[in-house]
Design a protein around this motif. Structure first.
Motif, PDB file in Angstrom:
ATOM      1  N   THR A  90       0.835  -1.198   0.000  1.00 16.82           N
ATOM      2  CA  THR A  90       0.000   0.000   0.000  1.00 16.82           C
ATOM      3  C   THR A  90       0.871   1.248   0.000  1.00 16.82           C
ATOM      4  O   THR A  90       1.792   1.369   0.806  1.00 16.82           O
ATOM      5  N   ASP A  91       0.579   2.126  -0.901  1.00 18.88           N
ATOM      6  CA  ASP A  91       1.254   3.412  -0.943  1.00 18.88           C
ATOM      7  C   ASP A  91       0.891   4.171   0.340  1.00 18.88           C
ATOM      8  O   ASP A  91      -0.284   4.425   0.590  1.00 18.88           O
ATOM      9  N   PRO A  92       1.898   4.506   1.163  1.00 17.82           N
ATOM     10  CA  PRO A  92       1.574   5.153   2.446  1.00 17.82           C
ATOM     11  C   PRO A  92       1.051   6.579   2.280  1.00 17.82           C
ATOM     12  O   PRO A  92       0.452   7.133   3.190  1.00 17.82           O
ATOM     13  N   VAL A  93       1.282   7.154   1.128  1.00 18.78           N
ATOM     14  CA  VAL A  93       0.888   8.546   0.928  1.00 18.78           C
ATOM     15  C   VAL A  93      -0.575   8.648   0.500  1.00 18.78           C
ATOM     16  O   VAL A  93      -1.360   9.351   1.118  1.00 18.78           O
ATOM     17  N   CYS A  94      -0.948   7.916  -0.538  1.00 16.56           N
ATOM     18  CA  CYS A  94      -2.320   8.039  -1.044  1.00 16.56           C
ATOM     19  C   CYS A  94      -3.162   6.808  -0.749  1.00 16.56           C
ATOM     20  O   CYS A  94      -4.335   6.774  -1.079  1.00 16.56           O
ATOM     21  N   LYS A  95      -2.531   5.776  -0.138  1.00 13.68           N
ATOM     22  CA  LYS A  95      -3.223   4.541   0.256  1.00 13.68           C
ATOM     23  C   LYS A  95      -3.682   3.669  -0.913  1.00 13.68           C
ATOM     24  O   LYS A  95      -4.503   2.777  -0.735  1.00 13.68           O
ATOM     25  N   PHE A 131       5.494   3.210  -3.748  1.00  8.01           N
ATOM     26  CA  PHE A 131       4.700   4.364  -4.173  1.00  8.01           C
ATOM     27  C   PHE A 131       4.107   4.144  -5.551  1.00  8.01           C
ATOM     28  O   PHE A 131       4.718   3.521  -6.412  1.00  8.01           O
ATOM     29  N   CYS A 132       2.929   4.717  -5.773  1.00 10.09           N
ATOM     30  CA  CYS A 132       2.268   4.592  -7.067  1.00 10.09           C
ATOM     31  C   CYS A 132       2.850   5.579  -8.066  1.00 10.09           C
ATOM     32  O   CYS A 132       2.739   5.390  -9.260  1.00 10.09           O
ATOM     33  N   SER A 133       3.443   6.641  -7.571  1.00 11.76           N
ATOM     34  CA  SER A 133       3.963   7.667  -8.479  1.00 11.76           C
ATOM     35  C   SER A 133       5.117   8.399  -7.819  1.00 11.76           C
ATOM     36  O   SER A 133       5.287   8.355  -6.601  1.00 11.76           O
ATOM     37  N   ASN A 134       5.885   9.077  -8.658  1.00 11.78           N
ATOM     38  CA  ASN A 134       7.005   9.831  -8.127  1.00 11.78           C
ATOM     39  C   ASN A 134       6.525  10.965  -7.226  1.00 11.78           C
ATOM     40  O   ASN A 134       7.197  11.344  -6.279  1.00 11.78           O
ATOM     41  N   GLU A 135       5.364  11.460  -7.525  1.00 11.72           N
ATOM     42  CA  GLU A 135       4.789  12.537  -6.709  1.00 11.72           C
ATOM     43  C   GLU A 135       4.593  12.076  -5.264  1.00 11.72           C
ATOM     44  O   GLU A 135       4.903  12.783  -4.309  1.00 11.72           O
ATOM     45  N   CYS A 136       4.075  10.867  -5.127  1.00  8.86           N
ATOM     46  CA  CYS A 136       3.889  10.326  -3.784  1.00  8.86           C
ATOM     47  C   CYS A 136       5.233  10.127  -3.103  1.00  8.86           C
ATOM     48  O   CYS A 136       5.375  10.351  -1.909  1.00  8.86           O
ATOM     49  N   ARG A 137       6.215   9.683  -3.871  1.00  3.72           N
ATOM     50  CA  ARG A 137       7.532   9.463  -3.270  1.00  3.72           C
ATOM     51  C   ARG A 137       8.125  10.786  -2.785  1.00  3.72           C
ATOM     52  O   ARG A 137       8.742  10.858  -1.729  1.00  3.72           O
TER      53      ARG A 137
HETATM   54 ZN   LIG Z   1       0.350   7.253  -4.413  1.00  5.04          ZN
END
Ligand SMILES: [Zn+2]
Length: 69
Positions: free
Chosen positions: A3-8, A30-36
């Motif tokens: 699970t992406d901790p940022v956007c879940k 992460f699903c995207s670099n933005e979340c990272r």
């Molecule tokens: Zn994400």
């Protein structure tokens, strides 16, 4: 799945070149670099359980140096 901790969102950790980071022994994806980028900015906000009191040298003032990609 992780699970992406940022956007879940769910992230398939077996995807080649998946975006990930290591934070106090816990691997996060992460699903995207933005979340990272958001995670890098404030990792303990997203994984408070693994950050708080766990690393032997845990120091909130050094958060930016305590994780690596
Ligand atoms: Zn994400």
């Amino acid at each position: 799945m992780a699970t992406d901790p940022v956007c879940k969102k769910e992230v398939d950790e077996n995807t080649p070149n998946v975006l990930k980071a290591q934070f106090w022994g816990k691997r996060v994806y992460f699903c995207s670099n933005e979340c990272r980028i958001n995670f890098r900015r404030d990792p303990q906000k997203y994984v408070p359980d693994s950050a708080e009191g766990k690393g032997p040298e845990y120091d909130k003032t050094k958060t930016n140096e305590s994780w690596r990609v």
